[in-house]
Structures are given as structure tokens and as C-alpha cells.
Design a protein around this motif. Structure first.
Motif, PDB file in Angstrom:
ATOM      1  N   GLN A   3       0.825  -1.202   0.000  1.00  0.00           N
ATOM      2  CA  GLN A   3       0.000   0.000   0.000  1.00  0.00           C
ATOM      3  C   GLN A   3       0.865   1.261   0.000  1.00  0.00           C
ATOM      4  O   GLN A   3       0.525   2.241  -0.659  1.00  0.00           O
ATOM      5  N   PHE A   4       1.986   1.238   0.725  1.00  0.00           N
ATOM      6  CA  PHE A   4       2.894   2.372   0.727  1.00  0.00           C
ATOM      7  C   PHE A   4       3.438   2.643  -0.670  1.00  0.00           C
ATOM      8  O   PHE A   4       3.617   3.786  -1.063  1.00  0.00           O
ATOM      9  N   LYS A   5       3.698   1.588  -1.409  1.00  0.00           N
ATOM     10  CA  LYS A   5       4.243   1.756  -2.753  1.00  0.00           C
ATOM     11  C   LYS A   5       3.235   2.406  -3.698  1.00  0.00           C
ATOM     12  O   LYS A   5       3.617   3.072  -4.652  1.00  0.00           O
ATOM     13  N   LYS A   6       1.953   2.226  -3.431  1.00  0.00           N
ATOM     14  CA  LYS A   6       0.911   2.764  -4.297  1.00  0.00           C
ATOM     15  C   LYS A   6       0.612   4.237  -4.029  1.00  0.00           C
ATOM     16  O   LYS A   6       0.025   4.908  -4.857  1.00  0.00           O
ATOM     17  N   VAL A   7       0.985   4.736  -2.860  1.00  0.00           N
ATOM     18  CA  VAL A   7       0.706   6.125  -2.507  1.00  0.00           C
ATOM     19  C   VAL A   7       1.581   7.033  -3.364  1.00  0.00           C
ATOM     20  O   VAL A   7       2.783   6.811  -3.517  1.00  0.00           O
ATOM     21  N   GLU A   8       0.954   8.061  -3.920  1.00  0.00           N
ATOM     22  CA  GLU A   8       1.689   9.002  -4.763  1.00  0.00           C
ATOM     23  C   GLU A   8       2.752   9.718  -3.944  1.00  0.00           C
ATOM     24  O   GLU A   8       2.540  10.065  -2.791  1.00  0.00           O
ATOM     25  N   ARG A   9       3.871   9.966  -4.590  1.00  0.00           N
ATOM     26  CA  ARG A   9       4.980  10.597  -3.893  1.00  0.00           C
ATOM     27  C   ARG A   9       5.174  12.048  -4.302  1.00  0.00           C
ATOM     28  O   ARG A   9       6.191  12.640  -4.013  1.00  0.00           O
ATOM     29  N   GLU A  10       4.201  12.622  -5.004  1.00  0.00           N
ATOM     30  CA  GLU A  10       4.307  14.025  -5.376  1.00  0.00           C
ATOM     31  C   GLU A  10       4.287  14.886  -4.121  1.00  0.00           C
ATOM     32  O   GLU A  10       3.468  14.706  -3.238  1.00  0.00           O
ATOM     33  N   GLU A  11       5.189  15.841  -4.099  1.00  0.00           N
ATOM     34  CA  GLU A  11       5.267  16.767  -2.971  1.00  0.00           C
ATOM     35  C   GLU A  11       5.195  16.021  -1.637  1.00  0.00           C
ATOM     36  O   GLU A  11       4.413  16.357  -0.755  1.00  0.00           O
ATOM     37  N   ASP A  12       6.003  15.006  -1.535  1.00  0.00           N
ATOM     38  CA  ASP A  12       6.017  14.172  -0.341  1.00  0.00           C
ATOM     39  C   ASP A  12       6.784  14.876   0.772  1.00  0.00           C
ATOM     40  O   ASP A  12       8.007  14.858   0.803  1.00  0.00           O
ATOM     41  N   TYR A  13       6.041  15.519   1.659  1.00  0.00           N
ATOM     42  CA  TYR A  13       6.651  16.252   2.764  1.00  0.00           C
ATOM     43  C   TYR A  13       7.147  15.313   3.858  1.00  0.00           C
ATOM     44  O   TYR A  13       7.880  15.728   4.741  1.00  0.00           O
ATOM     45  N   PHE A  14       6.738  14.102   3.788  1.00  0.00           N
ATOM     46  CA  PHE A  14       7.067  13.152   4.844  1.00  0.00           C
ATOM     47  C   PHE A  14       7.989  12.049   4.345  1.00  0.00           C
ATOM     48  O   PHE A  14       7.897  10.909   4.780  1.00  0.00           O
ATOM     49  N   ALA A  15       8.878  12.368   3.436  1.00  0.00           N
ATOM     50  CA  ALA A  15       9.753  11.357   2.826  1.00  0.00           C
ATOM     51  C   ALA A  15      10.592  10.628   3.867  1.00  0.00           C
ATOM     52  O   ALA A  15      10.719   9.402   3.809  1.00  0.00           O
ATOM     53  N   GLU A  16      11.157  11.357   4.817  1.00  0.00           N
ATOM     54  CA  GLU A  16      12.005  10.718   5.819  1.00  0.00           C
ATOM     55  C   GLU A  16      11.176   9.802   6.726  1.00  0.00           C
ATOM     56  O   GLU A  16      11.572   8.672   7.017  1.00  0.00           O
ATOM     57  N   ALA A  17      10.015  10.286   7.153  1.00  0.00           N
ATOM     58  CA  ALA A  17       9.136   9.464   7.998  1.00  0.00           C
ATOM     59  C   ALA A  17       8.666   8.233   7.229  1.00  0.00           C
ATOM     60  O   ALA A  17       8.605   7.136   7.788  1.00  0.00           O
ATOM     61  N   ARG A  18       8.353   8.418   5.963  1.00  0.00           N
ATOM     62  CA  ARG A  18       7.922   7.301   5.121  1.00  0.00           C
ATOM     63  C   ARG A  18       9.022   6.237   5.051  1.00  0.00           C
ATOM     64  O   ARG A  18       8.758   5.047   5.168  1.00  0.00           O
ATOM     65  N   GLY A  19      10.257   6.672   4.868  1.00  0.00           N
ATOM     66  CA  GLY A  19      11.383   5.741   4.821  1.00  0.00           C
ATOM     67  C   GLY A  19      11.518   4.949   6.105  1.00  0.00           C
ATOM     68  O   GLY A  19      11.752   3.731   6.090  1.00  0.00           O
ATOM     69  N   HIS A  20      11.363   5.646   7.237  1.00  0.00           N
ATOM     70  CA  HIS A  20      11.432   4.958   8.533  1.00  0.00           C
ATOM     71  C   HIS A  20      10.299   3.950   8.680  1.00  0.00           C
ATOM     72  O   HIS A  20      10.503   2.840   9.189  1.00  0.00           O
ATOM     73  N   MET A  21       9.117   4.319   8.232  1.00  0.00           N
ATOM     74  CA  MET A  21       7.971   3.413   8.360  1.00  0.00           C
ATOM     75  C   MET A  21       8.141   2.189   7.465  1.00  0.00           C
ATOM     76  O   MET A  21       7.837   1.064   7.890  1.00  0.00           O
ATOM     77  N   GLU A  22       8.635   2.384   6.254  1.00  0.00           N
ATOM     78  CA  GLU A  22       8.853   1.241   5.362  1.00  0.00           C
ATOM     79  C   GLU A  22       9.891   0.289   5.944  1.00  0.00           C
ATOM     80  O   GLU A  22       9.710  -0.926   5.925  1.00  0.00           O
ATOM     81  N   GLU A  23      10.974   0.853   6.475  1.00  0.00           N
ATOM     82  CA  GLU A  23      12.014   0.017   7.086  1.00  0.00           C
ATOM     83  C   GLU A  23      11.477  -0.681   8.341  1.00  0.00           C
ATOM     84  O   GLU A  23      11.786  -1.843   8.596  1.00  0.00           O
TER      85      GLU A  23
END
Length: 91
Positions: A18-38
Motif C-alpha cells: 500500500q505504501f508503494k501505491k501512494v503518490e509521492r508528489e510533494e512528499d513532505y514526509f519522505a524521511e518518515a515514510r522511509g522509517h515506516m517502510e524500514e
């Protein structure tokens, strides 16, 4: 308990997809997203080691799998905490 570990691993994999399907345009939470995926990856790995723990053939293998399970679960917890902190400070 092994069934619950398998369900946890499956749910982690579903969330990663599901994370992979979320659009990454103007992703203000890129660092948090990376932590959550890991963190999801580590949590899934901990569930795998939990299942393997019960299939250990000797005490040494059992100890190693338990140690790995605890390390991965702790790592996932720390990463989820980091992501939550980052989201709280940005939101």
C-alpha cells in the motif's frame, strides 16, 4: 502464536504494498515514510524469526533466533517512534 506471527508478517507485506501505491508528489514526509517502510520490513522479519524460533533444532539455534527476533522487533519499534516524532514535528 505462530498463526498470529504469520498474520503479522502478511499484514506487514500488505502495508508495504500500500505504501508503494501512494503518490509521492510533494512528499513532505519522505524521511518518515522511509522509517515506516524500514520498520515494516523489520517487523515482518521479526515475525519470521518468531516462527523459526519454534522450529529450532538445538539450543544454540533457538538462542540465535530469539536474539534476532528481539533485535528486529526493537528496531521496528524505534523506527516507528522516529517516524511518529517526525510526523508530529512536521504536522
Amino acid at each position: 502464536l505462530m498463526g498470529r506471527a504469520n498474520v503479522t508478517k502478511r499484514k506487514c507485506n500488505e502495508l508495504k504494498q500500500q505504501f508503494k501505491k501512494v503518490e509521492r508528489e510533494e512528499d513532505y514526509f519522505a524521511e518518515a515514510r522511509g522509517h515506516m517502510e524500514e520498520a515494516l520490513e523489520q517487523l515482518g522479519s521479526a515475525a519470521t524469526y518468531y516462527t523459526l524460533y519454534f522450529r529450532s533444532e538445538d539450543a544454540a539455534q533457538e538462542e540465535m533466533r530469539e536474539r534476532m527476533m528481539r533485535q528486529r522487533a526493537r528496531g521496528a519499534y524505534e523506527l516507528f517512534k522516529k517516524a511518529a516524532s517526525e510526523l508530529a514535528s512536521q504536522g
